[in-house]
Design a protein around this motif. Structure first.
Motif, PDB file in Angstrom:
ATOM      1  N   SER A   1      12.963  42.705 -23.617  1.00  0.00           N
ATOM      2  CA  SER A   1      11.639  43.304 -23.800  1.00  0.00           C
ATOM      3  C   SER A   1      10.919  42.663 -24.978  1.00  0.00           C
ATOM      4  CB  SER A   1      11.774  44.807 -24.017  1.00  0.00           C
ATOM      5  OG  SER A   1      10.513  45.398 -24.245  1.00  0.00           O
ATOM      6  N   ILE A   2      11.656  42.453 -26.066  1.00  0.00           N
ATOM      7  CA  ILE A   2      11.061  41.809 -27.244  1.00  0.00           C
ATOM      8  C   ILE A   2      10.603  40.404 -26.911  1.00  0.00           C
ATOM      9  CG2 ILE A   2      11.589  40.909 -29.546  1.00  0.00           C
ATOM     10  CD1 ILE A   2      13.458  43.341 -29.905  1.00  0.00           C
ATOM     11  N   VAL A   3      11.463  39.665 -26.214  1.00  0.00           N
ATOM     12  CA  VAL A   3      11.134  38.280 -25.846  1.00  0.00           C
ATOM     13  C   VAL A   3       9.903  38.243 -24.944  1.00  0.00           C
ATOM     14  CG1 VAL A   3      11.915  36.289 -24.504  1.00  0.00           C
ATOM     15  CG2 VAL A   3      13.462  37.379 -26.145  1.00  0.00           C
ATOM     16  N   GLU A   4       9.880  39.145 -23.966  1.00  0.00           N
ATOM     17  CA  GLU A   4       8.791  39.110 -22.985  1.00  0.00           C
ATOM     18  C   GLU A   4       7.458  39.534 -23.597  1.00  0.00           C
ATOM     19  OE1 GLU A   4       7.162  37.997 -19.482  1.00  0.00           O
ATOM     20  OE2 GLU A   4       9.191  37.648 -20.263  1.00  0.00           O
ATOM     21  N   SER A   5       7.511  40.450 -24.556  1.00  0.00           N
ATOM     22  CA  SER A   5       6.276  40.945 -25.154  1.00  0.00           C
ATOM     23  C   SER A   5       5.824  40.130 -26.360  1.00  0.00           C
ATOM     24  CB  SER A   5       6.445  42.410 -25.579  1.00  0.00           C
ATOM     25  OG  SER A   5       7.456  42.536 -26.560  1.00  0.00           O
ATOM     26  N   SER A   6       6.621  39.161 -26.775  1.00  0.00           N
ATOM     27  CA  SER A   6       6.283  38.367 -27.957  1.00  0.00           C
ATOM     28  C   SER A   6       5.043  37.513 -27.705  1.00  0.00           C
ATOM     29  CB  SER A   6       7.461  37.460 -28.333  1.00  0.00           C
ATOM     30  OG  SER A   6       7.095  36.580 -29.382  1.00  0.00           O
ATOM     31  N   ASP A   7       4.201  37.389 -28.728  1.00  0.00           N
ATOM     32  CA  ASP A   7       3.049  36.487 -28.644  1.00  0.00           C
ATOM     33  C   ASP A   7       3.482  35.030 -28.723  1.00  0.00           C
ATOM     34  OD1 ASP A   7       1.177  38.501 -28.416  1.00  0.00           O
ATOM     35  OD2 ASP A   7       0.897  38.705 -30.573  1.00  0.00           O
ATOM     36  N   ASP A   8       4.656  34.781 -29.297  1.00  0.00           N
ATOM     37  CA  ASP A   8       5.163  33.411 -29.386  1.00  0.00           C
ATOM     38  C   ASP A   8       5.757  32.984 -28.049  1.00  0.00           C
ATOM     39  OD1 ASP A   8       4.507  33.310 -32.063  1.00  0.00           O
ATOM     40  OD2 ASP A   8       6.472  34.002 -32.720  1.00  0.00           O
ATOM     41  N   ALA A   9       5.753  31.685 -27.833  1.00  0.00           N
ATOM     42  CA  ALA A   9       6.409  31.135 -26.651  1.00  0.00           C
ATOM     43  C   ALA A   9       7.905  31.050 -26.935  1.00  0.00           C
ATOM     44  CB  ALA A   9       5.851  29.747 -26.337  1.00  0.00           C
TER      45      ALA A   9
ATOM     46  N   THR B   1      10.769  26.347 -33.767  1.00  0.00           N
ATOM     47  CA  THR B   1      12.094  26.699 -34.295  1.00  0.00           C
ATOM     48  C   THR B   1      13.089  26.631 -33.140  1.00  0.00           C
ATOM     49  OG1 THR B   1      11.187  28.158 -35.995  1.00  0.00           O
ATOM     50  CG2 THR B   1      13.482  28.479 -35.383  1.00  0.00           C
ATOM     51  N   VAL B   2      14.157  25.902 -33.328  1.00  0.00           N
ATOM     52  CA  VAL B   2      15.150  25.702 -32.257  1.00  0.00           C
ATOM     53  C   VAL B   2      16.515  26.138 -32.780  1.00  0.00           C
ATOM     54  CG1 VAL B   2      16.127  24.072 -30.603  1.00  0.00           C
ATOM     55  CG2 VAL B   2      13.808  23.711 -31.480  1.00  0.00           C
TER      56      VAL B   2
ATOM     57  N   GLY C   1       4.688  34.643 -23.310  1.00  0.00           N
ATOM     58  CA  GLY C   1       4.044  33.911 -24.401  1.00  0.00           C
ATOM     59  C   GLY C   1       3.999  32.418 -24.119  1.00  0.00           C
ATOM     60  N   ALA C   2       5.036  31.896 -23.469  1.00  0.00           N
ATOM     61  CA  ALA C   2       5.049  30.471 -23.117  1.00  0.00           C
ATOM     62  C   ALA C   2       3.981  30.173 -22.070  1.00  0.00           C
ATOM     63  CB  ALA C   2       6.436  30.079 -22.598  1.00  0.00           C
ATOM     64  N   THR C   3       3.789  31.100 -21.130  1.00  0.00           N
ATOM     65  CA  THR C   3       2.740  30.920 -20.123  1.00  0.00           C
ATOM     66  C   THR C   3       1.372  30.884 -20.780  1.00  0.00           C
ATOM     67  OG1 THR C   3       4.048  31.997 -18.399  1.00  0.00           O
ATOM     68  CG2 THR C   3       1.657  31.937 -18.086  1.00  0.00           C
ATOM     69  N   ARG C   4       1.141  31.806 -21.741  1.00  0.00           N
ATOM     70  CA  ARG C   4      -0.153  31.835 -22.426  1.00  0.00           C
ATOM     71  C   ARG C   4      -0.383  30.567 -23.243  1.00  0.00           C
ATOM     72  NH1 ARG C   4       1.361  37.310 -23.027  1.00  0.00           N
ATOM     73  NH2 ARG C   4       2.321  36.883 -25.050  1.00  0.00           N
TER      74      ARG C   4
ATOM     75  N   SER D   1      17.654  27.757 -27.765  1.00  0.00           N
ATOM     76  CA  SER D   1      16.527  28.687 -27.679  1.00  0.00           C
ATOM     77  C   SER D   1      15.412  28.140 -28.562  1.00  0.00           C
ATOM     78  CB  SER D   1      16.948  30.076 -28.170  1.00  0.00           C
ATOM     79  OG  SER D   1      15.826  30.923 -28.280  1.00  0.00           O
ATOM     80  N   LYS D   2      14.204  28.060 -27.991  1.00  0.00           N
ATOM     81  CA  LYS D   2      13.081  27.479 -28.725  1.00  0.00           C
ATOM     82  C   LYS D   2      11.980  28.530 -28.862  1.00  0.00           C
ATOM     83  CE  LYS D   2      12.215  23.150 -27.746  1.00  0.00           C
ATOM     84  NZ  LYS D   2      11.908  21.854 -27.088  1.00  0.00           N
ATOM     85  N   ILE D   3      11.475  28.680 -30.073  1.00  0.00           N
ATOM     86  CA  ILE D   3      10.338  29.553 -30.326  1.00  0.00           C
ATOM     87  C   ILE D   3       9.184  28.677 -30.807  1.00  0.00           C
ATOM     88  CG2 ILE D   3       9.441  31.492 -31.664  1.00  0.00           C
ATOM     89  CD1 ILE D   3      12.271  32.513 -31.950  1.00  0.00           C
TER      90      ILE D   3
END
Length: 443
Positions: free
Chosen positions: A133-141, A219-220, A157-160, A234-236
């Motif tokens: 849920s946190i990952v999906e709702s994050s503004d970051d990709a 950040t990886v 976030g990655a889509t956006r 995992s990449k942010i």
């Protein structure tokens, strides 16, 4: 105790049995530990738990528990989920595997139930769901990839940020996001990930689906399996376009400030040099240079108030003349003109010299003297300073700093022509200059 009960009693798994009517005939210590309760043999029925709940947390009657269903329906039940509530309020989710026991004739003589505590799994599920849920709702990709660089997960976030949907991105190589001139970055990142290293806040550029470029902070982190082996990354990615634009604006402003400061130094040095040529005493020099620098400072204040876009001409005139005369003796007329930075600085000096000279020798030194300042700004900029009703003025024989400013410095800075004339009742100064050098360009 029967051989079966002896065997079941030593099992680490929770097991209990009932007779054909559902009364509990045996339970091992693992079952008592799971329930947090010890039922009465031959008296309590169906389940040894103090209370029961459904998998959704609703109250569940003992007569509706998985064991009761297995006996009533005469069949084994697999993976029946429920929750045991202990007397201390602790909730223990479990899976039940009840099965009827039959004799040689097929008659049901009782039932056996295996209970599996799934508290750890449920907690892991909750943590996984919360993390998802946190990952999906994050503004970051947030993107994961395997060690070959193939995308395994892709959040909203990655889509956006990048424009690709999850279906379009998952299974593709992450290089599709990397500009051609930065492809070697992926090799460096994967090399660090394989060795278990983390890449922190790496500023770079990535490519969107539409081909446009975006500044990101990356950040990886390595992704490990249960054995601690690196299996992916995992990449942010955070959009830092605004930050980069802000940094660019700050650099531009610093260059502009540096340029303007150097210009100010040049003007002040010129003031000192020319004032020093014509001042007869140190006290006169000190007074004149102090007043001229203060006048320059007042012009700067107008520019600062206007966010360095320019200053209103009428405000500049009023600002420079106000210390020398009452408003009733000054007439200002002309259409609104937002002066350029160059015009503010040079016209500010010109008005200061005119006002200073007028207060000492011209119209503003007389009680009846007046000054008219007017301008037009149609095809060219034309300004006139005209003094009247002042003492008789003879033509100045000496070219002081003020005259240099009015006839050379200010006009040349604006690529114009300045003319200073000495009429019997006062000084007249005119300026004719291209409008585009005087006025701030339209945004």
């Amino acid at each position: 105790m029967t051989n079966r009960e002896t065997l079941l009693g030593g099992l680490p798994a929770a097991v209990y049995t009932t007779d054909a009517s559902g009364r509990i005939t045996f339970f091992n210590e693992a079952a008592a530990a799971l329930w947090g309760h010890r039922p009465e043999i031959g008296k309590d029925s169906w389940c040894g738990s103090w209370r029961l709940r459904t998998a959704e947390g609703e109250p569940l009657a003992h007569g509706d528990c998985p064991m009761a269903r297995a006996l009533k329906e005469g069949r084994a039940i697999r993976n029946a989920e429920a929750i045991a509530e202990r007397p201390d309020g602790t909730l223990v989710p479990f899976l039940a595997f009840p099965a009827p026991i039959r004799d040689e004739t097929g008659e049901i003589t009782g039932a056996i139930n295996l209970l599996v505590d799934i508290s750890a799994q449920k907690q892991a599920e909750i943590q996984t769901q919360r993390l998802a849920s946190i990952v999906e709702s994050s503004d970051d990709a947030i993107v994961s990839k395997d060690l070959c660089g193939v995308i395994q997960s892709w959040n909203a976030g990655a889509t956006r940020l990048f424009g690709y949907s999850a279906d379009e991105a998952i299974g593709k190589h992450v290089r599709m996001l990397i500009p051609d001139d930065r492809q070697d970055e992926e090799d460096v990142i994967l090399g660090k990930v394989r060795s278990g290293q983390r890449v922190d806040h790496f500023d770079t550029i990535r490519k969107r689906k539409d081909g446009s470029l975006v500044f990101i902070s990356l950040t990886v982190s390595p992704v490990l399996n249960g054995a601690g082996k690196v299996i992916g990354a995992s990449k942010i990615a955070r959009d830092i376009t605004e930050r980069k634009e802000s940094e660019s604006r700050i650099r531009m402003l610093m260059r502009e400030v540096n340029h303007r400061v150097k210009n100010q130094f040049a003007v002040i040095l010129s003031m000192i040099r020319e004032t020093g040529k014509h001042a007869t005493t140190i006290a006169e020099f000190d007074t004149q240079i102090r007043n001229r620098i203060m006048a320059l400072s007042q012009s700067q204040d107008l520019l600062v108030d206007g966010d360095w876009r320019g200053a209103d001409l009428a405000d500049l005139v009023s600002n420079q003349i106000r210390p020398f005369a009452a408003e009733r003796r000054i007439t200002i007329s002309g259409e609104p003109v937002l002066l350029s930075t160059m015009a503010v600085q040079n016209l500010g000096m010109a008005f200061h010299e005119l006002a200073t000279n007028s207060a000492k020798h011209g119209a503003l030194s007389s009680d009846l003297g007046t000054v008219e300042i007017g301008w037009t700004a149609s095809d060219r900029f034309r300004l006139t300073w005209k003094e009247t009703n002042g003492p008789t003025v003879g033509k100045a024989s000496r070219k002081g700093f003020g005259r240099i400013v009015l006839e050379r410095v200010a006009p040349l800075a604006l690529n114009g022509v300045g003319h200073l004339s000495f009429q019997p009742d006062g000084v007249t100064w005119t300026l004719d200059a291209p409008l585009d050098l005087v006025r701030t360009p339209a945004p």
